[in-house]
Design a protein around this motif. Structure first.
Motif, mmCIF file in Angstrom:
data_model
loop_
_atom_site.group_PDB
_atom_site.id
_atom_site.type_symbol
_atom_site.label_atom_id
_atom_site.label_comp_id
_atom_site.label_asym_id
_atom_site.label_seq_id
_atom_site.Cartn_x
_atom_site.Cartn_y
_atom_site.Cartn_z
ATOM 1 N N VAL A 33 0.875 -1.186 0.000
ATOM 2 C CA VAL A 33 0.000 0.000 0.000
ATOM 3 C C VAL A 33 0.908 1.230 0.000
ATOM 4 C CG1 VAL A 33 -1.901 -1.151 1.219
ATOM 5 C CG2 VAL A 33 -0.106 -0.044 2.538
ATOM 6 N N GLY A 34 0.412 2.355 -0.485
ATOM 7 C CA GLY A 34 1.263 3.547 -0.510
ATOM 8 C C GLY A 34 1.382 4.190 0.865
ATOM 9 N N ASP A 35 0.227 4.369 1.500
ATOM 10 C CA ASP A 35 0.158 5.138 2.738
ATOM 11 C C ASP A 35 0.479 4.254 3.949
ATOM 12 O OD1 ASP A 35 -0.619 6.637 4.901
ATOM 13 O OD2 ASP A 35 -2.623 7.117 4.138
ATOM 14 N N THR A 51 4.801 -9.929 13.426
ATOM 15 C CA THR A 51 5.921 -8.986 13.321
ATOM 16 C C THR A 51 5.421 -7.611 12.901
ATOM 17 O OG1 THR A 51 7.253 -10.834 12.498
ATOM 18 C CG2 THR A 51 8.183 -8.633 12.205
ATOM 19 N N GLN A 52 5.952 -6.561 13.545
ATOM 20 C CA GLN A 52 5.685 -5.172 13.115
ATOM 21 C C GLN A 52 7.029 -4.452 13.108
ATOM 22 O OE1 GLN A 52 2.345 -3.029 14.793
ATOM 23 N NE2 GLN A 52 1.604 -4.856 15.816
ATOM 24 N N ILE A 53 7.425 -3.952 11.943
ATOM 25 C CA ILE A 53 8.727 -3.287 11.804
ATOM 26 C C ILE A 53 8.529 -2.056 10.940
ATOM 27 C CG2 ILE A 53 11.000 -3.525 10.664
ATOM 28 C CD1 ILE A 53 10.945 -6.475 11.506
ATOM 29 N N HIS A 54 9.243 -0.970 11.229
ATOM 30 C CA HIS A 54 9.155 0.165 10.316
ATOM 31 C C HIS A 54 10.492 0.882 10.195
ATOM 32 C CE1 HIS A 54 8.626 2.325 14.124
ATOM 33 N NE2 HIS A 54 9.179 3.346 13.486
ATOM 34 N N LYS A 55 10.671 1.518 9.062
ATOM 35 C CA LYS A 55 11.786 2.436 8.828
ATOM 36 C C LYS A 55 11.335 3.375 7.710
ATOM 37 C CE LYS A 55 16.754 2.456 8.014
ATOM 38 N NZ LYS A 55 17.908 1.610 7.654
ATOM 39 N N ARG A 56 11.515 4.653 7.911
ATOM 40 C CA ARG A 56 11.021 5.665 6.957
ATOM 41 C C ARG A 56 9.557 5.368 6.614
ATOM 42 N NH1 ARG A 56 15.429 8.321 3.671
ATOM 43 N NH2 ARG A 56 17.390 7.597 4.522
ATOM 44 N N GLU A 57 9.243 5.387 5.286
ATOM 45 C CA GLU A 57 7.845 5.141 4.889
ATOM 46 C C GLU A 57 7.506 3.652 4.779
ATOM 47 O OE1 GLU A 57 10.469 6.537 3.183
ATOM 48 O OE2 GLU A 57 9.594 7.392 1.365
ATOM 49 N N PHE A 58 8.501 2.790 5.019
ATOM 50 C CA PHE A 58 8.284 1.345 4.873
ATOM 51 C C PHE A 58 7.834 0.728 6.203
ATOM 52 C CE2 PHE A 58 11.557 2.511 1.719
ATOM 53 C CZ PHE A 58 10.861 2.197 0.563
ATOM 54 N N VAL A 59 6.533 0.616 6.375
ATOM 55 C CA VAL A 59 5.953 0.002 7.574
ATOM 56 C C VAL A 59 5.516 -1.415 7.180
ATOM 57 C CG1 VAL A 59 4.050 0.103 9.235
ATOM 58 C CG2 VAL A 59 5.158 2.215 8.455
ATOM 59 N N THR A 60 5.945 -2.403 7.963
ATOM 60 C CA THR A 60 5.635 -3.805 7.621
ATOM 61 C C THR A 60 4.915 -4.496 8.775
ATOM 62 O OG1 THR A 60 7.648 -3.928 6.287
ATOM 63 C CG2 THR A 60 6.651 -6.020 6.917
ATOM 64 N N HIS A 61 3.819 -5.165 8.462
ATOM 65 C CA HIS A 61 3.169 -6.079 9.410
ATOM 66 C C HIS A 61 3.128 -7.456 8.742
ATOM 67 C CE1 HIS A 61 0.632 -2.761 11.654
ATOM 68 N NE2 HIS A 61 1.937 -2.527 11.685
ATOM 69 N N SER A 74 4.024 -0.787 3.484
ATOM 70 C CA SER A 74 3.756 0.492 2.825
ATOM 71 C C SER A 74 5.007 0.939 2.080
ATOM 72 C CB SER A 74 3.331 1.555 3.830
ATOM 73 O OG SER A 74 4.346 1.762 4.786
ATOM 74 N N THR A 75 4.763 1.685 1.002
ATOM 75 C CA THR A 75 5.877 2.043 0.101
ATOM 76 C C THR A 75 6.122 3.539 -0.013
ATOM 77 O OG1 THR A 75 4.441 2.297 -1.840
ATOM 78 C CG2 THR A 75 5.236 0.068 -1.345
ATOM 79 N N GLY A 76 5.187 4.374 0.477
ATOM 80 C CA GLY A 76 5.264 5.783 0.103
ATOM 81 C C GLY A 76 4.860 5.930 -1.361
ATOM 82 N N MET A 77 5.199 7.097 -1.937
ATOM 83 C CA MET A 77 4.717 7.402 -3.284
ATOM 84 C C MET A 77 5.838 7.431 -4.325
ATOM 85 S SD MET A 77 1.919 10.372 -2.528
ATOM 86 C CE MET A 77 2.526 11.096 -1.032
ATOM 87 N N GLY A 117 -3.890 0.208 -4.222
ATOM 88 C CA GLY A 117 -3.635 1.653 -4.175
ATOM 89 C C GLY A 117 -4.822 2.453 -4.635
ATOM 90 N N THR A 118 -4.708 3.766 -4.508
ATOM 91 C CA THR A 118 -5.756 4.645 -5.023
ATOM 92 C C THR A 118 -5.344 5.145 -6.410
ATOM 93 O OG1 THR A 118 -4.780 6.573 -3.950
ATOM 94 C CG2 THR A 118 -6.498 5.391 -2.729
ATOM 95 N N SER A 119 -6.332 5.600 -7.167
ATOM 96 C CA SER A 119 -6.048 6.023 -8.539
ATOM 97 C C SER A 119 -7.163 6.932 -9.042
ATOM 98 C CB SER A 119 -5.946 4.763 -9.414
ATOM 99 O OG SER A 119 -5.740 5.116 -10.763
ATOM 100 N N GLY A 120 -6.828 7.729 -10.052
ATOM 101 C CA GLY A 120 -7.824 8.588 -10.696
ATOM 102 C C GLY A 120 -8.226 7.993 -12.040
ATOM 103 N N ALA A 121 -9.547 7.958 -12.318
ATOM 104 C CA ALA A 121 -10.011 7.465 -13.627
ATOM 105 C C ALA A 121 -9.857 8.566 -14.667
ATOM 106 C CB ALA A 121 -11.470 7.042 -13.535
ATOM 107 N N LEU A 122 -9.552 8.139 -15.899
ATOM 108 C CA LEU A 122 -9.436 9.097 -17.003
ATOM 109 C C LEU A 122 -10.695 9.130 -17.860
ATOM 110 C CD1 LEU A 122 -5.777 8.243 -17.973
ATOM 111 C CD2 LEU A 122 -6.629 10.543 -17.454
#
Ligand code: R1P
Ligand code: URA
Length: 290
Positions: A33-35, A51-61, A74-77, A117-122
């Motif tokens: 997920v991004g967020d 397990t729950q681990i995080h660093k910067r935007e990378f949060v892992t469960h 999570s990956t960030g954007m 993820g989220t997205s905008g339709a065209l």
């Protein structure tokens, strides 16, 4: 030759540099997920979390859902983060951290990576609130300038057509994703072709205070069509990561799919008032199909 310490970077506890994970931490199926705040939106459905681990935007469960071991990260954007994510996930399963050598070919592990993820339709006929699975991804970002991606004839034609339509000084890249995962997870979803943009505002035709080089960028995206023996291909939606996932998935040999919660529609000008519900519905649907 062992991979140097400056290239395969390990933390003091032996974990991989950015993700902060050890090889034993992850499962073969990974939801991304991004967020970072969306990670607990996924793991709250788990029966247990180990397990729950995080660093910067990378949060892992990591935990279990109906008896199946799953990882959510999570990956960030942006595709620059996807470069880190895919290379480090692959290193966790396909590089021996002690010998600093890639595992032999016949011992390589194939991960299943599912982006939610989220997205905008065209296009006007893809309503806000719908769920879309990406068939082809087109990258307007520069990530594939640095890797020897091999594209099919159709993929090159599509990417060249988009370059010409948008009068870009470089050729985008185009990658068709895993048919298997798309069919397994995307049944009843809109099947679409996703444009991955290197930004949320100008590259997606949004004007706040800055003008665009191409004022009709959105119309160009909307009107693009490619005709081939396989039928007509149009661009359905845009976001900021999918093409990076599909290209690196192909290069590294992992199965990847991008599932998109459509929260905006750029043809009608709508934005979802219930975007959290649209995302949560996609999460629940995905967990039950994995
Ligand atoms: C922009 O708001 C972000 O939302 C989309 C875009 O790709 C970009 O990352 O995806 P996520 O909801 O997964 O972050
Ligand atoms: N994410 C994007 O990148 N664009 C949108 O319009 C909505 C979500």
């Amino acid at each position: 030759m062992p991979i140097p310490e400056s290239e395969l970077i390990l933390n003091k506890d032996g974990s991989i540099y950015h993700l902060n994970l050890l090889p034993d931490h992850i499962s073969d199926t990974i939801i991304t997920v991004g967020d970072p705040e969306r990670v607990p939106m996924v793991s709250r459905h788990f029966d247990s979390i180990e397990t729950q681990i995080h660093k910067r935007e990378f949060v892992t469960h990591v935990g279990y859902y109906k008896g199946k071991r799953l990882t959510v990260i999570s990956t960030g954007m942006g595709t620059d983060n996807i470069d880190i994510l895919l290379n480090e996930l692959d290193a966790l399963v396909n590089i021996d951290f002690v010998g600093r050598e890639p595992c032999p070919h016949d011992e390589r592990i194939q991960l299943r990576i599912v982006r939610i993820g989220t997205s905008g339709a065209l296009q006007a006929d893809i309503p806000v609130g719908s769920h879309l699975v990406t068939e082809h991804a087109v990258g307007l970002d520069s990530l594939m300038q640095f890797y020897p991606l091999v594209e099919t004839g159709l993929e090159v034609e599509v990417a060249t057509g988009i370059q010409e339509a948008l009068q870009l000084p470089y050729r985008p890249y185009c990658v068709r994703g895993s048919d298997l995962l798309r069919e397994q997870l995307g049944k009843d979803m809109v099947v679409g072709n996703t444009l991955t943009c290197p930004g949320f505002y100008g590259p997606q035709g949004r004007v706040l205070r800055l003008d665009l080089r191409q004022p009709d960028l959105i119309q160009q995206f909307q009107n693009f069509r490619h005709q081939s023996a396989e039928g007509e291909l149009r661009l359905t939606n845009f976001e900021m990561e999918t093409a990076g996932y599909y290209a690196l998935g192909r290069l590294l040999g992992h199965e990847v799919v991008s599932l998109n919660a459509i929260v905006a529609n750029r043809a009608t000008g709508e934005f979802a008032t219930n975007s959290e519900d649209v995302i949560n519905d996609l999460i629940v649907k995905t967990l039950d199909r994995l």
